[in-house]
Write a protein that holds these residues in place. Sequence first.
Motif, PDB file in Angstrom:
ATOM      1  N   UNK A 190       0.843  -1.201   0.000  1.00  0.00           N
ATOM      2  CA  UNK A 190       0.000   0.000   0.000  1.00  0.00           C
ATOM      3  C   UNK A 190       0.879   1.252   0.000  1.00  0.00           C
ATOM      4  N   UNK A 191       1.871   1.287   0.876  1.00  0.00           N
ATOM      5  CA  UNK A 191       2.756   2.453   0.980  1.00  0.00           C
ATOM      6  C   UNK A 191       3.467   2.703  -0.351  1.00  0.00           C
ATOM      7  N   UNK A 192       4.029   1.671  -0.946  1.00  0.00           N
ATOM      8  CA  UNK A 192       4.736   1.823  -2.224  1.00  0.00           C
ATOM      9  C   UNK A 192       3.792   2.314  -3.317  1.00  0.00           C
ATOM     10  N   UNK A 193       2.571   1.768  -3.339  1.00  0.00           N
ATOM     11  CA  UNK A 193       1.601   2.208  -4.341  1.00  0.00           C
ATOM     12  C   UNK A 193       1.230   3.674  -4.120  1.00  0.00           C
ATOM     13  N   UNK A 194       0.970   4.066  -2.870  1.00  0.00           N
ATOM     14  CA  UNK A 194       0.629   5.461  -2.575  1.00  0.00           C
ATOM     15  C   UNK A 194       1.730   6.406  -3.044  1.00  0.00           C
ATOM     16  N   UNK A 195       2.969   6.081  -2.740  1.00  0.00           N
ATOM     17  CA  UNK A 195       4.085   6.957  -3.107  1.00  0.00           C
ATOM     18  C   UNK A 195       4.260   7.039  -4.624  1.00  0.00           C
ATOM     19  N   UNK A 196       4.157   5.908  -5.311  1.00  0.00           N
ATOM     20  CA  UNK A 196       4.297   5.914  -6.774  1.00  0.00           C
ATOM     21  C   UNK A 196       3.155   6.702  -7.421  1.00  0.00           C
ATOM     22  N   UNK A 197       1.960   6.498  -6.935  1.00  0.00           N
ATOM     23  CA  UNK A 197       0.802   7.204  -7.485  1.00  0.00           C
ATOM     24  C   UNK A 197       0.951   8.707  -7.245  1.00  0.00           C
ATOM     25  N   UNK A 198       1.370   9.072  -6.042  1.00  0.00           N
ATOM     26  CA  UNK A 198       1.548  10.490  -5.717  1.00  0.00           C
ATOM     27  C   UNK A 198       2.632  11.125  -6.600  1.00  0.00           C
ATOM     28  N   UNK A 199       3.710  10.417  -6.818  1.00  0.00           N
ATOM     29  CA  UNK A 199       4.786  10.951  -7.664  1.00  0.00           C
ATOM     30  C   UNK A 199       4.287  11.243  -9.077  1.00  0.00           C
ATOM     31  N   UNK A 200       3.371  10.419  -9.571  1.00  0.00           N
ATOM     32  CA  UNK A 200       2.839  10.602 -10.917  1.00  0.00           C
ATOM     33  C   UNK A 200       1.733  11.657 -10.964  1.00  0.00           C
ATOM     34  N   UNK A 201       0.820  11.621  -9.986  1.00  0.00           N
ATOM     35  CA  UNK A 201      -0.395  12.445 -10.050  1.00  0.00           C
ATOM     36  C   UNK A 201      -0.413  13.640  -9.094  1.00  0.00           C
ATOM     37  N   UNK A 202       0.553  13.716  -8.201  1.00  0.00           N
ATOM     38  CA  UNK A 202       0.639  14.769  -7.182  1.00  0.00           C
ATOM     39  C   UNK A 202      -0.601  14.829  -6.285  1.00  0.00           C
TER      40      UNK A 202
END
Length: 115
Positions: free
Chosen positions: A50-62
Amino acid sequence: MSTTTAEIAGRELTFNKEGHLASFGDWDPEIAEALAADEGLTLTECHWKVIDFLRAYYETHEMPPSPRVIIRAIGEDLSAHVPCTRKHLEALFPNGGCKQACRVAGLPRAYCQSC
């Protein structure tokens, strides 16, 4: 916006008034472990997914993904034998569900409106 500083995992970090890291870039896995421990969590493989997905998604979509997006994207990885639901996600982070996950993942609270 008021901020505070605290030493976490040997580093001086700035937090906003809700207790979220003020800077997305200040986060690392050691910080996540310390933040989780402060909240009574021991991070498991599922937490890290979950943490890795949240960070990757945030990096892409802010911005963070909604719980529905998380479940669609990695729900099968979190719950292989039964369908993953929002309740399953909230059970991983019992002190606020997605909002707690955002804190541990180092996302600023201001960007966790979808949770």
